[in-house]
Each structure stands twice: as C-alpha cells, then as structure tokens.
Design an enzyme around this catalytic site. Sequence first.
Site: not given
Length: 584
Positions: A52, A114-115, A164, A482
């Site tokens: 993502e 969940f999630q 959802k 760096m």
Amino acid sequence: MTRRMTGAQIVVQALKDQGVDTVFGYPGGAVLPIYDEIFKQNDIRHILVRHEQGATHAAEGYARSTGKPGVVLVTSGPGATNAVTGMTDALMDSIPMIVLTGQVPTFMIGNDAFQEADTVGITRPCTKHNWLVKDTDTLGSTIHQAFHVATNGRPGPVLVDIPKDVQFANGEYTKPEDAPVAHYRPATAGHPDAILAAVDALETAKRPVIYSGGGVINSGPTATAALRDLVNETKFPITSTLMGLGAYPASGDHWLGMLGMHGTYEANWAMHDCDYMLCIGARFDDRITGRTDAFSPRSFKVHIDIDPSSINKNIHVNVPIIGDVASVLTDMLKLWKARGSKTNSAEVQRWWQTIEVWKDRKCLSYKNSSSVIKPQYALQRLEALTTGRDRYITTEVGQHQMWAAQYMGFDEPNRWMTSGGLGTMGYGFPASIGVQIAHPEALVINVAGEASWLMNMQEMGTAMQYRLPVKQFILNNERLGMVRQWQELLHGERYSSSWSESLPDFVKLAEAFGAKGIQCSDPAKLDDAIIEMLEHDGPVLFDCLVEKHENCFPMIPSGKAHNEMLLGDASTSDAIDSDGAVLV
C-alpha cells in the site's frame, strides 16, 4: 432526477465524474464491494501494487507528472496504516491525492474487529482533511468534496474512510455540481497593496534574487510562464528549491542552480547577500534556510504563497502576499509593466558581476577517475545520453538524490519527482511506476541508491505485470551514503550501521522478476551500458557500482548558515568566509 445505487457503485461513479482514469491500490475484505464494481467497468484502470505504501507513492508520481490528483484504494486496518507514509509525504510536498480506505461495518466500529483501525484518527495529522462516511446518501457528496479540498488552495492528500455496510447499502448519488464545496474557497488573488509594495521594492533592488519553489509548479502552466516572463524581463537571478526544479529552465541564462544544504555556491551566496528576495511558492524550510537567525540577514523579503500558515512561520518577511502563484505573478507583471518595466539595471549588472565570480568557483567540480565510476560522472553521462528525449526522472532519497538535482538539468516543470519534505526512502521506484502509467511512451528513470531502492523492491512485480519499461538506475556504493557522509563529517567517523551488508545480486534479482539486469563498474564501459538500458523495451535494473566513500558537496552542515558551506573534499573545519575565501 436522483439516482439510487449501492455505495460501491457510488464510489466508482464519483471517480468517473471526477475524470479519474487510474486508481492505484491493493484489495482486501473491507473494500471488496468497490473492487467488484471496478471489475464491472472499463473506464477506470486499476493498478495492482505489491504494497500500500507503493500505491501512495505511485499516485504521487502520477499526480506530480500530470497535475491531476492521484487516487489510491486500500483496505482497512493494515491497508490504511501502510498508506500513512505516502500520505505524509504528499502532505509535506503539497501533492494532491485522494485515498479511499475500507472500514469495518459501522455497527462494529470500536469493537476491535478484524482489521479495524481508527483510520480517521491515525490519518488526521497527515492529511488536509479526512472523512468517515456512515450514510450512503452522503458518500458521493463526500468524495466530490474530497477532490475539491485536495486540489484547491495548497494541494495535498485527503482520505475518505468507507465502512463495508455503507458500500453494500443503497443511497442517492450526488453529482459533482451539486456537492457542497462553497465552505472551502481559499483566496487566490493577492492583496493589491501587497503587490504594489512588492513591485515598489523590485524596481529599486540592487542585489535581487528570485527564490522559487514547488508551489510554482503546483499552480500550473500559467504560473510557470509568468515566472519565466518575470525573470527574462527583469534579468534577475533565480534559484530554486529541490521541489521547484524545472519551473525555470536549468539551461536559462539567469539560472543559479538549486539552493540549500546541497545547493550551489553561487545560489547560496546570492541568497545570503541579496537585498531583495522574492520567494514564490516556497516555505523557507530548514534545508533551505540553514540557521534561521543568519538567513539572508540584509534582504527585503516578499513571500507569495497560497497557504497562510506558511507565512512568517520560519522566516519573518516584509511583504506577505497570500494567493495563488499564477494570479499574483500575473498581477505583479501587469502592474510592473504598466509602470514602465523599471529596474535598477546598473546595480543589477554589478550584482551579476559578483555572481559570476562565485560561479567561477565551479562548486560542482570533482576529481574523476579512470578506474572507478564516480557517482557524479555516472549522472553526467545519464544526463548527456538522455537529453532531448521525452524524459521523466524520479529519485529515491540520499546522496544520489542530491547528485541528480545537481548534475541533471530540467528545462520543463513536472519532469522531476522526488521526496523533498519527508525524505522518504523507497519513494522513487513506485513513483516511477505512477509516472510511467501516466506517460506510457515516455522515458522514465528512477535514480536510486541500493539501500533506498530495496525499501520498495517488491514493486518490480507491478512493473512486470503491466509491462512498464521503467529504468532503475542504482548508484551502488554499498553504504547508506548520506548517513555515512554525516557520520564522517559530523560524528567523528563513527560509522554506526551505515554499511549495506548482505546486498543481493541485483542482476539476478531483476532476472528473478523477469526483468533485465545490467551491472557496470568500469567508467570506460558506462556509456554502452546506459545505452543498453535505454534501448531495452522493458523494465531494467541497472546496478552501477560507484566509489564507496564519495561525499556530496557543496554542503551546509546542519545548523550552519549559508556562508558556512563545505566545498569539495573540505573537512568540517573548513568554511567559506564573508569574502568567499576558503578558511582552512
């Protein structure tokens, strides 16, 4: 007549009505209804990334190279949290982006389902605005508002969190023209009195400098044209931030190069000694100013910015002008020309003579080698072999990023994509994918360091799936370059965890994905290897083995002023005094 449809259908219809042609995303349970609707249509292309974070950076590359907002679709919980880095990056660099996230059903919110994650709470600090939609009837209107907020005023990312059950439920669709957006109308026209004061000071300036930033590019072609007109008419020197490269052409007669921590000697000295500074679409960040109490101490400062919160935040200015760059510059030019296009030309010419002396220092010179590829040389050859082509450059973050800004020239805006404010390692590869999606026939090259490239190496799968001929040009010094440079110069050469150990064979890694791998370590063979990369019609991973301990100069050490630059192979005890001489 209103149209009733499911929430998922509303999402897709809203994206179509906003002119969206591409969505970058990754599916999951909480967004499957939306993915089902995407499957049923052909107007919007979905690009399946491998992470993502990659979706957000790809959307940034798409947005930065087109001027249109990038769109991201991810699931709830880890899908949303994985997108946080990209949203923060877009916020820092003013990149318009719409992130659509799935959420657990409304009746489960707060139950540690969940999630589930508090997406709105988590992303509040890293977006311009965000919404949790609990009513399907408001979903279309909210999405249209999100596009409005992301693209008006100072651009930036926004997020719409969609449970959802809202995606499944039926509701009324609101068209873009019916969405309530009047409550967010940032001022675009500058105040006439402030513009008059800016022009008054411009006409009498003896040592002027124009300091441009990414806001010029974000404002669009009119702003870029106005900036070039102003510079060419006044013959004032111009410098730019990292994000502003390309707004004024690097080949232009009045170009001083980039300024700031790794900016040119002449740009930084001009900023330090100027008596009139016109800051356009930049925000005086710390990598530009150095020590703020010593930044351009004798200049009359004019600051043009669409974002009121950027005015006087870091540096106090004499004339603040809040407005869109295109509008303000157009009005400034109109007024200045109406008053006779006057400048203090004799003094400005003397100022240029001083600047030419600084240019003679040739601050970007380096000691080349016939036995090992110097990173500066590698980028000079990449520049020479791609000049004149329809070319876009993205970068990762580190020494290679600064060398690319120093040694590669950009004559047009929207051709240079880099992570400026947040400095996100792993940005460049997925950003190059977004650019290539937007410009399928163009040459897209990501200049990378081996450590930074590995952050999002999984996106090679995306490049292969969609047959994207992105070129990954890795300057491989087997170091966190760096970090190692700072440790050498500022931390007593204590190299704590700055070596890249157990690196993969990048050629074999490329081949494992089905891509082409090239390795080069001989300066004499570099041109042929680059040409081989350019001529290959698919993705290429180019492993350019470079000098391991090369430092990126010039450099203003952290906390120092513009007149305390390190040049060449100078040590930390070296500085530049007020006459431009090296103090040893």
